[in-house]
Write an enzyme that holds these catalytic residues in place. Sequence first.
Site, PDB file in Angstrom:
ATOM      1  N   GLY A  14      -3.338  -0.385   5.366  1.00  0.00           N
ATOM      2  CA  GLY A  14      -3.069  -1.457   4.395  1.00  0.00           C
ATOM      3  C   GLY A  14      -2.303  -0.959   3.183  1.00  0.00           C
ATOM      4  O   GLY A  14      -1.706  -1.745   2.458  1.00  0.00           O
ATOM      5  N   THR A  68       6.032   5.868   3.377  1.00  0.00           N
ATOM      6  CA  THR A  68       4.960   6.574   2.650  1.00  0.00           C
ATOM      7  C   THR A  68       4.671   5.989   1.272  1.00  0.00           C
ATOM      8  O   THR A  68       3.800   6.482   0.558  1.00  0.00           O
ATOM      9  CB  THR A  68       5.300   8.075   2.515  1.00  0.00           C
ATOM     10  OG1 THR A  68       6.617   8.194   1.944  1.00  0.00           O
ATOM     11  CG2 THR A  68       5.281   8.783   3.849  1.00  0.00           C
ATOM     12  N   HIS A  93       6.719  -7.609  -0.057  1.00  0.00           N
ATOM     13  CA  HIS A  93       7.502  -8.454   0.865  1.00  0.00           C
ATOM     14  C   HIS A  93       8.852  -7.820   1.187  1.00  0.00           C
ATOM     15  O   HIS A  93       9.397  -8.045   2.266  1.00  0.00           O
ATOM     16  CB  HIS A  93       7.646  -9.884   0.338  1.00  0.00           C
ATOM     17  CG  HIS A  93       7.988 -10.007  -1.107  1.00  0.00           C
ATOM     18  ND1 HIS A  93       7.054  -9.891  -2.100  1.00  0.00           N
ATOM     19  CD2 HIS A  93       9.167 -10.216  -1.736  1.00  0.00           C
ATOM     20  CE1 HIS A  93       7.644 -10.052  -3.276  1.00  0.00           C
ATOM     21  NE2 HIS A  93       8.937 -10.243  -3.079  1.00  0.00           N
ATOM     22  N   HIS A 107       6.597 -36.590  -5.787  1.00  0.00           N
ATOM     23  CA  HIS A 107       6.095 -36.911  -7.125  1.00  0.00           C
ATOM     24  C   HIS A 107       4.603 -37.191  -7.041  1.00  0.00           C
ATOM     25  O   HIS A 107       4.168 -37.919  -6.152  1.00  0.00           O
ATOM     26  CB  HIS A 107       6.810 -38.141  -7.684  1.00  0.00           C
ATOM     27  CG  HIS A 107       6.255 -38.563  -9.014  1.00  0.00           C
ATOM     28  ND1 HIS A 107       6.539 -37.865 -10.168  1.00  0.00           N
ATOM     29  CD2 HIS A 107       5.399 -39.570  -9.360  1.00  0.00           C
ATOM     30  CE1 HIS A 107       5.905 -38.434 -11.184  1.00  0.00           C
ATOM     31  NE2 HIS A 107       5.203 -39.469 -10.718  1.00  0.00           N
TER      32      HIS A 107
HETATM   33  C1  LIG Z   1      -1.359  -2.450  -9.192  1.00  0.00           C
HETATM   34  C2  LIG Z   1      -0.250  -2.903  -8.268  1.00  0.00           C
HETATM   35  C3  LIG Z   1      -0.033  -4.254  -8.069  1.00  0.00           C
HETATM   36  C4  LIG Z   1       0.981  -4.678  -7.217  1.00  0.00           C
HETATM   37  N1  LIG Z   1       1.158  -6.018  -7.030  1.00  0.00           N
HETATM   38  C5  LIG Z   1       2.141  -6.449  -6.206  1.00  0.00           C
HETATM   39  C6  LIG Z   1       2.344  -7.829  -5.960  1.00  0.00           C
HETATM   40  O1  LIG Z   1       1.626  -8.679  -6.490  1.00  0.00           O
HETATM   41  N2  LIG Z   1       3.337  -8.191  -5.127  1.00  0.00           N
HETATM   42  C7  LIG Z   1       4.146  -7.281  -4.518  1.00  0.00           C
HETATM   43  O2  LIG Z   1       5.046  -7.674  -3.770  1.00  0.00           O
HETATM   44  N3  LIG Z   1       3.986  -5.967  -4.726  1.00  0.00           N
HETATM   45  C8  LIG Z   1       2.998  -5.526  -5.548  1.00  0.00           C
HETATM   46  N4  LIG Z   1       2.816  -4.193  -5.733  1.00  0.00           N
HETATM   47  C9  LIG Z   1       3.716  -3.249  -5.044  1.00  0.00           C
HETATM   48  C10 LIG Z   1       3.288  -3.061  -3.576  1.00  0.00           C
HETATM   49  O3  LIG Z   1       1.960  -2.600  -3.542  1.00  0.00           O
HETATM   50  C11 LIG Z   1       4.213  -2.074  -2.902  1.00  0.00           C
HETATM   51  O4  LIG Z   1       5.546  -2.494  -3.069  1.00  0.00           O
HETATM   52  C12 LIG Z   1       3.909  -1.968  -1.406  1.00  0.00           C
HETATM   53  O5  LIG Z   1       2.580  -1.550  -1.200  1.00  0.00           O
HETATM   54  C13 LIG Z   1       4.867  -0.982  -0.745  1.00  0.00           C
HETATM   55  O6  LIG Z   1       4.565  -0.891   0.598  1.00  0.00           O
HETATM   56  P1  LIG Z   1       4.886   0.440   1.428  1.00  0.00           P
HETATM   57  O7  LIG Z   1       4.539   0.127   2.828  1.00  0.00           O
HETATM   58  O8  LIG Z   1       6.232   0.917   1.103  1.00  0.00           O
HETATM   59  O9  LIG Z   1       3.907   1.564   0.829  1.00  0.00           O
HETATM   60  P2  LIG Z   1       2.342   1.630   0.550  1.00  0.00           P
HETATM   61  O10 LIG Z   1       1.710   0.303   0.521  1.00  0.00           O
HETATM   62  O11 LIG Z   1       2.188   2.488  -0.639  1.00  0.00           O
HETATM   63  O12 LIG Z   1       1.782   2.382   1.816  1.00  0.00           O
HETATM   64  C14 LIG Z   1       2.099   3.700   2.088  1.00  0.00           C
HETATM   65  C15 LIG Z   1       1.040   4.280   2.999  1.00  0.00           C
HETATM   66  O13 LIG Z   1       1.508   5.520   3.504  1.00  0.00           O
HETATM   67  C16 LIG Z   1       0.415   6.421   3.570  1.00  0.00           C
HETATM   68  N5  LIG Z   1       0.981   7.778   3.586  1.00  0.00           N
HETATM   69  C17 LIG Z   1       1.719   8.379   2.617  1.00  0.00           C
HETATM   70  N6  LIG Z   1       2.131   9.594   3.036  1.00  0.00           N
HETATM   71  C18 LIG Z   1       1.639   9.750   4.285  1.00  0.00           C
HETATM   72  C19 LIG Z   1       1.724  10.797   5.248  1.00  0.00           C
HETATM   73  N7  LIG Z   1       2.396  11.917   5.026  1.00  0.00           N
HETATM   74  N8  LIG Z   1       1.080  10.653   6.431  1.00  0.00           N
HETATM   75  C20 LIG Z   1       0.380   9.510   6.692  1.00  0.00           C
HETATM   76  N9  LIG Z   1       0.266   8.503   5.826  1.00  0.00           N
HETATM   77  C21 LIG Z   1       0.898   8.613   4.651  1.00  0.00           C
HETATM   78  C22 LIG Z   1      -0.401   6.100   2.325  1.00  0.00           C
HETATM   79  O14 LIG Z   1      -1.730   6.548   2.441  1.00  0.00           O
HETATM   80  C23 LIG Z   1      -0.280   4.570   2.288  1.00  0.00           C
HETATM   81  O15 LIG Z   1      -1.324   3.952   3.002  1.00  0.00           O
HETATM   82  C24 LIG Z   1       1.790  -3.730  -6.565  1.00  0.00           C
HETATM   83  C25 LIG Z   1       1.564  -2.362  -6.754  1.00  0.00           C
HETATM   84  C26 LIG Z   1       0.548  -1.948  -7.600  1.00  0.00           C
HETATM   85  C27 LIG Z   1       0.318  -0.473  -7.784  1.00  0.00           C
END
Ligand SMILES: Cc1cc2nc3c(=O)[nH]c(=O)nc-3n(C[C@H](O)[C@H](O)[C@H](O)COP(=O)(O)OP(=O)(O)OC[C@H]3O[C@@H](n4cnc5c(N)ncnc54)[C@H](O)[C@@H]3O)c2cc1C
Length: 412
Positions: free
Chosen positions: A38, A118, A277, A399
Amino acid sequence: MTTTDLIIIGAGPGGYRAAEYAAKQGLKVVVFEGDEVGGTCLNVGCIPTKTYVHSANFAEARERMAAVVPQLRQGVEGILSNPNITLVREKARFVDGHTVEASPSGEVWRGVNIIIATGSETKIIPVQGLDDPRLVDSTGLLALESLPKRLCIIGAGVIGMEFSSAFQRFGSDVTVIEFLKECLPALDSDIAKRLRKTLEKKGITFKMKTAVQNLADIDADVILMATGRKPRVQTDFANAGFEYDERKGVTVDENFETTVKGIYAIGDVNGRQMLAHAAEMQAIRVVNHIIGKKDGIRFDVMPAAIFTSPEAACVGPSEDQLKERGIAYTCRKSFWRANGKALAMGDAEGLLKLFVGSDGLILGCHAYGAHSADIIQEVSVLMCKDTTVGELADMVHIHPTLSEILLAAAEG
Ligand SMILES: Cc1cc2nc3c(=O)[nH]c(=O)nc-3n(C[C@H](O)[C@H](O)[C@H](O)COP(=O)(O)OP(=O)(O)OC[C@H]3O[C@@H](n4cnc5c(N)ncnc54)[C@H](O)[C@@H]3O)c2cc1C
C-alpha cells in the site's frame, strides 16, 4: 535464479496498480515490498491524513485511521494474490540491469522488464537542532497518541497545510512557519492567499517569509518538518546503469522508461508529479508500453487537491504561471457565496478561477471552497477532451449543486 516477465520494486499505488494491470494482461509479475503493501499513500499518506481531515476530534481520527488503513491494506493484499503475481516481502536491490536480489534472503530474480516504484521520503532541511526530540515528520505526527497542545509546522506546502487545518480543528494551538511569501506554491497565489486568510481567521498563526534557523528557538510541544519529499533512490541503482539524481529522482521519458531499455521508474521516485493518482496512471502507461498498446492518458492534465477545510484544488497552470509563460488568457471568476447549494450547506466561502485561452479552450482552473476537488475533476475531464468554455456553458448542470459554480464561471 528465476526469470519473470516483470519485476516491480515497491507495492505503493504505483507498484500495486502496475502489478494488477500487468497480471490482467497475462504477464507474470514479481513484486518486492520491504514494508507493508500500500506504500506511503495507504499507510502513512493520503488515506490516514484524510481520516484526520474528516474526523471531528483527534480520538475519532485515530480510531478511524486504525480501522480504515488495515481494511484497505487487505484490499491490496487481495489484488496481489492474483495467480500471475508473486509477492516477495523483502527489500530489492539491483545486481545489474535485469537482475534483482532480495534482502535478506539473497534470492535472485531476473526480469525481462523492471519497474522501480520505491516512492519518496521526507526532505529534511539543514537547520540546527535536528536531534530535538519534539521533531517529527508526517509519519511521526500520525503516530502521536495524544494531541499536542502547541504544534509548530515548518513548511506551508500541501502536507503542512492539511495537518495545520486538521490539528487546529482538534484543538491544538497551530503555528505554520514558511520561508516563501505565500503558502502552496503550485496553487494560484490569489486563491492560496484567500485560503491562508480563512485558516488564519480560524486561529492558525502563519509566519510567512520566515526562515527557521534553530529548532531550539521554537516554542511548541511538537514540531512537524513538512518541507517536502524527495525521491527514494538507492545506491544500488548504479548497478543497473540508468541515470538518476539524488534530488530529482530517476530520469525517465514520456513512457517512464529510464535511460536503460526495459527499466522503468514510476511514481514519486521519478520526481515528476508526487501524487498517488499520477503514480497509478504512470503504472498503466508503462504496462501499455511493455505490451505495445497505445493509450490516450493525458499527463499534462494532472488535477491535484489540498484537503484543508475548506479544501482547495487545481488543474493546469495558475494565473501566475500563465503570466510568466506569456500565454494569452482571460480569467473568469465565480464565488461560493453566489451558489444556492453552498449557501444551503452553510459553506459560502470560496472562489473559483477558470482560465480560458484566446481560442476559447479551457487552460486550467484553480479553486478553494467546499468540495472544490470534485469541481476541478469536472474541469480535468473537459480539458482532456479539449473543451471550449462555450461548449461548457452549453452543458446542463444539476440544480442545486456546487457544479453550478463552474457553470457560472463559464457563462462569465
Ligand atoms: C502525509 C502525506 C499525505 C499525502 N496525501 C496525498 C493525497 O491526499 N493525495 C495524493 O494524491 N497524494 C498524497 N500523498 C502523496 C502520495 O502518498 C504519493 O504520491 C504516493 O504514495 C506515491 O506512490 P508510489 O507508488 O510512487 O510510492 P509509495 O507509496 O511511497 O510506495 C513505495 C513503496 O516501495 C517500497 N520500497 C521502497 N524501496 C524498496 C525496495 N528496495 N524494495 C522493496 N520495496 C521497496 C516502500 O516500502 C513503499 O511501500 C501524500 C503523501 C504524504 C506523505
